[in-house]
Structure formats: C-alpha cells, structure tokens
Design an enzyme around this catalytic site. Structure first.
Site, PDB file in Angstrom:
ATOM      1  N   GLN A 189       2.963   9.947   1.284  1.00 37.40           N
ATOM      2  CA  GLN A 189       4.251   9.251   1.412  1.00 37.40           C
ATOM      3  C   GLN A 189       5.196   9.566   0.264  1.00 37.40           C
ATOM      4  O   GLN A 189       6.387   9.259   0.340  1.00 37.40           O
ATOM      5  CB  GLN A 189       4.042   7.736   1.485  1.00 37.40           C
ATOM      6  CG  GLN A 189       3.370   7.270   2.769  1.00 37.40           C
ATOM      7  CD  GLN A 189       3.248   5.772   2.796  1.00 37.40           C
ATOM      8  OE1 GLN A 189       2.310   5.223   2.239  1.00 37.40           O
ATOM      9  NE2 GLN A 189       4.203   5.102   3.413  1.00 37.40           N
ATOM     10  N   GLY A 214       0.829  -1.194   0.000  1.00 39.59           N
ATOM     11  CA  GLY A 214       0.000   0.000   0.000  1.00 39.59           C
ATOM     12  C   GLY A 214       0.860   1.239   0.000  1.00 39.59           C
ATOM     13  O   GLY A 214       2.038   1.194   0.384  1.00 39.59           O
ATOM     14  N   HIS A 266      -3.003   7.361   6.919  1.00 38.90           N
ATOM     15  CA  HIS A 266      -1.962   8.283   6.437  1.00 38.90           C
ATOM     16  C   HIS A 266      -2.560   9.622   5.987  1.00 38.90           C
ATOM     17  O   HIS A 266      -1.929  10.669   6.120  1.00 38.90           O
ATOM     18  CB  HIS A 266      -1.224   7.685   5.229  1.00 38.90           C
ATOM     19  CG  HIS A 266      -0.041   6.837   5.574  1.00 38.90           C
ATOM     20  ND1 HIS A 266       1.040   7.314   6.276  1.00 38.90           N
ATOM     21  CD2 HIS A 266       0.249   5.539   5.302  1.00 38.90           C
ATOM     22  CE1 HIS A 266       1.937   6.343   6.413  1.00 38.90           C
ATOM     23  NE2 HIS A 266       1.484   5.244   5.842  1.00 38.90           N
ATOM     24  N   HIS A 304      -4.592   1.222   7.328  1.00 37.00           N
ATOM     25  CA  HIS A 304      -3.255   1.809   7.437  1.00 37.00           C
ATOM     26  C   HIS A 304      -3.091   2.979   6.464  1.00 37.00           C
ATOM     27  O   HIS A 304      -2.637   4.063   6.841  1.00 37.00           O
ATOM     28  CB  HIS A 304      -2.215   0.715   7.151  1.00 37.00           C
ATOM     29  CG  HIS A 304      -0.789   1.173   7.154  1.00 37.00           C
ATOM     30  ND1 HIS A 304       0.137   0.698   8.058  1.00 37.00           N
ATOM     31  CD2 HIS A 304      -0.130   2.061   6.376  1.00 37.00           C
ATOM     32  CE1 HIS A 304       1.302   1.291   7.826  1.00 37.00           C
ATOM     33  NE2 HIS A 304       1.169   2.115   6.809  1.00 37.00           N
ATOM     34  N   GLU A 305      -3.475   2.754   5.199  1.00 43.59           N
ATOM     35  CA  GLU A 305      -3.266   3.785   4.178  1.00 43.59           C
ATOM     36  C   GLU A 305      -4.204   4.969   4.382  1.00 43.59           C
ATOM     37  O   GLU A 305      -3.795   6.121   4.218  1.00 43.59           O
ATOM     38  CB  GLU A 305      -3.438   3.201   2.775  1.00 43.59           C
ATOM     39  CG  GLU A 305      -2.477   2.066   2.428  1.00 43.59           C
ATOM     40  CD  GLU A 305      -1.013   2.381   2.702  1.00 43.59           C
ATOM     41  OE1 GLU A 305      -0.630   3.565   2.607  1.00 43.59           O
ATOM     42  OE2 GLU A 305      -0.250   1.460   3.033  1.00 43.59           O
ATOM     43  N   LEU A 346       6.385   1.710   4.581  1.00 39.55           N
ATOM     44  CA  LEU A 346       7.544   2.123   3.776  1.00 39.55           C
ATOM     45  C   LEU A 346       8.165   3.414   4.315  1.00 39.55           C
ATOM     46  O   LEU A 346       9.340   3.677   4.081  1.00 39.55           O
ATOM     47  CB  LEU A 346       7.136   2.319   2.310  1.00 39.55           C
ATOM     48  CG  LEU A 346       6.707   1.052   1.552  1.00 39.55           C
ATOM     49  CD1 LEU A 346       6.326   1.405   0.124  1.00 39.55           C
ATOM     50  CD2 LEU A 346       7.794  -0.009   1.561  1.00 39.55           C
TER      51      LEU A 346
END
Ligand code: ZN
Length: 160
Positions: A51, A46, A135, A131-132, A90
């Site tokens: 990011q 993802g 962000h 999770h994404e 990441l």
C-alpha cells in the site's frame, strides 16, 4: 517521521504478489517506522507494504493505539468461527463494505529482530490480520464484500 504515499485502488501494483523478506536490513527497519507513521496519520488500523508501493511481505496492525503489531512474512496458521462486519481500506477511499471473516485468527510472523512469533487475535484484530495479509497476495476486500451504498454510508457516519 516520514509519511509515505498510499497506493490507491486502480493502481495495478495492489494486484501484485509481495515477496518475502529474506533479511532484516536497516531499510526494512526504516520502512516499518515509516509505515507506522503513515498508518497513524491516516487513522488506519492496518497497513501492508504494498500500500506504500513496496512489494514485500510486511504488515502492520494496530487496532488499539499503542499496541502496534509488526508482522514480517506473516502466515495465517489457524482460524476459528465466523464474523460478518463492516470493513474499509486506506487504498479504497470513502467506501465501506460488509465482509465475512473468521472470528479468531492465529498468525505466525517474524518481528523486526528476526524472531518468529505467533499471535492470536479475535474480532477487529482477526479481521485486520486477514485484510492485511490478503494485500500481500493482491487481494482487496472489495473483491468479496457487499459494498455499502452512499445512503448506507451516510447513516453509518450519523450513528458515530
Ligand atoms: Zn487494505
């Protein structure tokens, strides 16, 4: 193919709230393509636009290679159950932690054609959706994870 630089933890950009995409422009399409290349180059499952330094509500999830899910302005509309498992990011290199997430998650989002759709994922996919999308609001999994120690990390890699 263009690889974008991944913003790492410590950079305050990761803590900012991303803005919605109002219109799908050629720039957004290019960003989606570059994000895909960048995510795959790093073996990620993802990636959120923040990011790669873009504060827009765009997220990619690809838990199975070839099953790319592009989500623009995603919103979690339903969750079910609970799972406790290992998570990484990441933007947080060489670390892993244990987090609690819903077992099943339904997201409403827009695709690159501007169409609204809904998608439900469970297990790893549900975890990646949460999770994404976190962000986009400046939330990192390390904020609520029990981080693994160096020894635990080493054991984890031995098992693989
Ligand atoms: Zn992440």
């Amino acid at each position: 193919m263009a690889l974008l630089k991944i913003v790492k933890v410590g950079d305050e950009l990761l803590r900012k709230k991303s803005r919605p995409v109002e219109k799908i422009t050629p720039r957004i399409i290019q960003l989606l393509d570059d994000m895909k290349d960048t995510m795959r180059a790093h073996d990620g499952v993802g990636l959120a636009a923040v990011q790669v330094g873009v504060l827009r509500r765009i997220v990619l999830v690809e838990t199975e290679r070839g099953e790319l899910i592009e989500m623009i302005n995603p919103e979690i509309i339903a969750t079910e159950g609970e799972q406790i498992d290992i998570e990484g990011c990441l933007s947080v290199p060489d670390k892993c932690g244990i987090t609690k997430r819903p077992m099943k998650v339904t997201v409403r989002a827009m695709n690159r054609k501007g169409e609204i759709y809904e998608i439900t994922g469970s297990e790893l996919k549900a975890r990646a959706f949460c999770h994404e999308i976190d962000h986009l609001d400046g939330i990192l999994y390390i904020d609520h994870a029990k981080m693994l120690t160096q020894e635990e990390l080493a054991e984890l890699y031995e098992e693989e």
